[in-house]
Write a protein that holds these residues in place. Structure first.
Motif, mmCIF file in Angstrom:
data_model
loop_
_atom_site.group_PDB
_atom_site.id
_atom_site.type_symbol
_atom_site.label_atom_id
_atom_site.label_comp_id
_atom_site.label_asym_id
_atom_site.label_seq_id
_atom_site.Cartn_x
_atom_site.Cartn_y
_atom_site.Cartn_z
ATOM 1 N N PRO A 285 110.337 78.392 39.457
ATOM 2 C CA PRO A 285 111.553 79.032 38.936
ATOM 3 C C PRO A 285 111.760 78.737 37.457
ATOM 4 O O PRO A 285 111.508 77.631 36.977
ATOM 5 N N VAL A 286 112.215 79.778 36.741
ATOM 6 C CA VAL A 286 112.617 79.647 35.337
ATOM 7 C C VAL A 286 113.933 80.406 35.202
ATOM 8 O O VAL A 286 113.945 81.618 35.052
ATOM 9 N N GLY A 287 115.041 79.684 35.290
ATOM 10 C CA GLY A 287 116.335 80.352 35.329
ATOM 11 C C GLY A 287 116.446 81.175 36.600
ATOM 12 O O GLY A 287 116.232 80.671 37.703
ATOM 13 N N ARG A 288 116.761 82.461 36.435
ATOM 14 C CA ARG A 288 116.859 83.354 37.583
ATOM 15 C C ARG A 288 115.540 84.047 37.897
ATOM 16 O O ARG A 288 115.457 84.809 38.853
ATOM 17 N N ARG A 289 114.544 83.766 37.108
ATOM 18 C CA ARG A 289 113.250 84.417 37.293
ATOM 19 C C ARG A 289 112.230 83.394 37.768
ATOM 20 O O ARG A 289 112.535 82.210 37.930
ATOM 21 N N VAL A 290 111.010 83.887 37.973
ATOM 22 C CA VAL A 290 109.912 82.994 38.330
ATOM 23 C C VAL A 290 108.745 83.269 37.389
ATOM 24 O O VAL A 290 108.650 84.346 36.804
ATOM 25 N N ARG A 291 107.891 82.276 37.254
ATOM 26 C CA ARG A 291 106.670 82.483 36.483
ATOM 27 C C ARG A 291 105.495 81.955 37.272
ATOM 28 O O ARG A 291 105.641 81.122 38.179
ATOM 29 N N LEU A 292 104.315 82.430 36.913
ATOM 30 C CA LEU A 292 103.106 82.049 37.633
ATOM 31 C C LEU A 292 102.662 80.648 37.210
ATOM 32 O O LEU A 292 102.715 80.292 36.019
ATOM 33 N N THR A 293 102.195 79.883 38.175
ATOM 34 C CA THR A 293 101.632 78.573 37.878
ATOM 35 C C THR A 293 100.210 78.740 37.350
ATOM 36 O O THR A 293 99.639 79.837 37.360
ATOM 37 N N GLU A 294 99.639 77.644 36.899
ATOM 38 C CA GLU A 294 98.254 77.679 36.408
ATOM 39 C C GLU A 294 97.307 78.164 37.506
ATOM 40 O O GLU A 294 96.383 78.943 37.250
ATOM 41 N N GLN A 295 97.546 77.742 38.733
ATOM 42 C CA GLN A 295 96.679 78.158 39.844
ATOM 43 C C GLN A 295 96.864 79.643 40.150
ATOM 44 O O GLN A 295 95.898 80.345 40.487
ATOM 45 N N ALA A 296 98.084 80.154 39.987
ATOM 46 C CA ALA A 296 98.320 81.584 40.190
ATOM 47 C C ALA A 296 97.588 82.408 39.133
ATOM 48 O O ALA A 296 97.027 83.472 39.432
#
Length: 321
Positions: free
Chosen positions: A51-62
């Protein structure tokens, strides 16, 4: 073994930014997208989203999974191209995005050629500016994009996309006053004078003469706007931009009515004679590059090859004898 459908959802999230955008693009419920990505996390055994605030971001593995997914999808597109090449008739749908002046000057002629040569091929055209169309090409919303690049403003070159030059489109200064159509093509007269005028500094002087006049330009943040403003600043003034639009036909109409100065590309005439006075621009700032862009996996698809060939012929038809 990873599920390809779930991998594609993860890839879509990378390109579209939010779960809601992925769901809207694929006609899914956001909860369904979230559930599928949770199952992919279980398959991978590592977190794929954070999670980043109300959004999400991909991890390094993603990001690693997405890179492999891109390679798989590119290989599948090459397989699709090989199957299409084995057939005697071109069928299916090819999705094209084009910016306005190319859509007006080149697309109709190209469509007519494709209709006559490949009657079973369905061509779907959307008018989108390159800054929107190129990310959509990466997201597989389009198969081919007509794009432009202004002098001194190189576009980003995303991995996985392949460009092919189509034409160099001259850009010219159009002062804001009504003018009669001359007996000769204003572009030909301009071309004949450019070398001598450039040495005498006439292009910059013509620009400076319009320092106090109203201007029409494309909206803030666009490559065309950045190029135009930089050109005026290099000539020693800040343009008074009173009208903003991506519609270059509106730019032309405002010039014709004496309401604004503008920079007009030759493609805006679509093979017709100019209706306003035109003047050359300073050296190195006179031409925008027009090109086609496809994903590397579709470079050799027969439908893409046919479209590119048709656009090249449309350029020749537009330029006239």
């Amino acid at each position: 073994m990873f599920d390809l459908h779930r991998l594609r959802l993860l890839r879509e999230l990378k390109h579209r930014g939010t779960l809601a955008a992925v769901a809207a693009a694929l006609s899914y419920a956001p909860s369904s997208v979230s559930q599928q990505l949770s199952q992919l996390e279980a398959e991978a055994g590592v977190p794929l989203l954070e999670p980043v605030g109300r959004r999400v971001r991909l991890t390094e593995q993603a990001e690693i999974l997405v890179a492999h997914t891109e390679a798989v999808l590119a290989r599948l597109e090459r397989a699709e191209a090989d199957i299409a090449a084995s057939l005697t008739e071109l069928t299916g749908t090819v999705r094209v995005a084009s910016f306005q002046t190319a859509a007006l000057a080149l697309v109709p002629a190209a469509l007519a050629l494709l209709r006559d040569r490949h009657p079973l091929l369905r061509v779907h055209v959307t008018q989108w500016e390159p800054e929107r169309a190129l990310p959509a090409l990466q997201a597989r919303d389009f198969d081919l994009v007509l794009a432009e690049e202004y002098p001194g403003s190189p576009n980003p070159r995303p991995a996985g996309l392949e460009q092919q030059d189509l034409l160099d489109d001259p850009l010219r200064l159009a002062p804001p006053r009504p003018t009669e159509v001359p007996d000769t093509d204003a572009r030909e007269d301009t071309d004949a004078r450019e070398d001598g005028e450039a040495e005498a500094g006439a292009p910059s002087a013509a620009l400076r003469a319009l320092a106090g006049r109203p201007w029409v330009m494309e909206p803030e943040g666009t490559p065309a706007r950045r190029w135009a403003v930089a050109l005026c600043r290099d000539a020693g003034f800040e343009p008074d931009v009173r009208f903003e639009s991506t519609d270059l036909l509106l730019h032309l109409r405002l010039v014709e009515q004496g309401l604004a100065a503008a920079f007009l590309p030759d493609l805006v005439w679509s093979g017709r004679r100019p209706t306003v006075a035109l003047h050359p621009l300073p050296r190195g700032r006179r031409t925008r590059r027009v090109f086609t862009v496809v994903r590397q996996g579709r470079t050799h698809h027969p439908a893409v090859l046919a479209c590119r060939a048709a656009f090249h012929e449309a350029v020749a038809l537009n330029s006239g004898p």
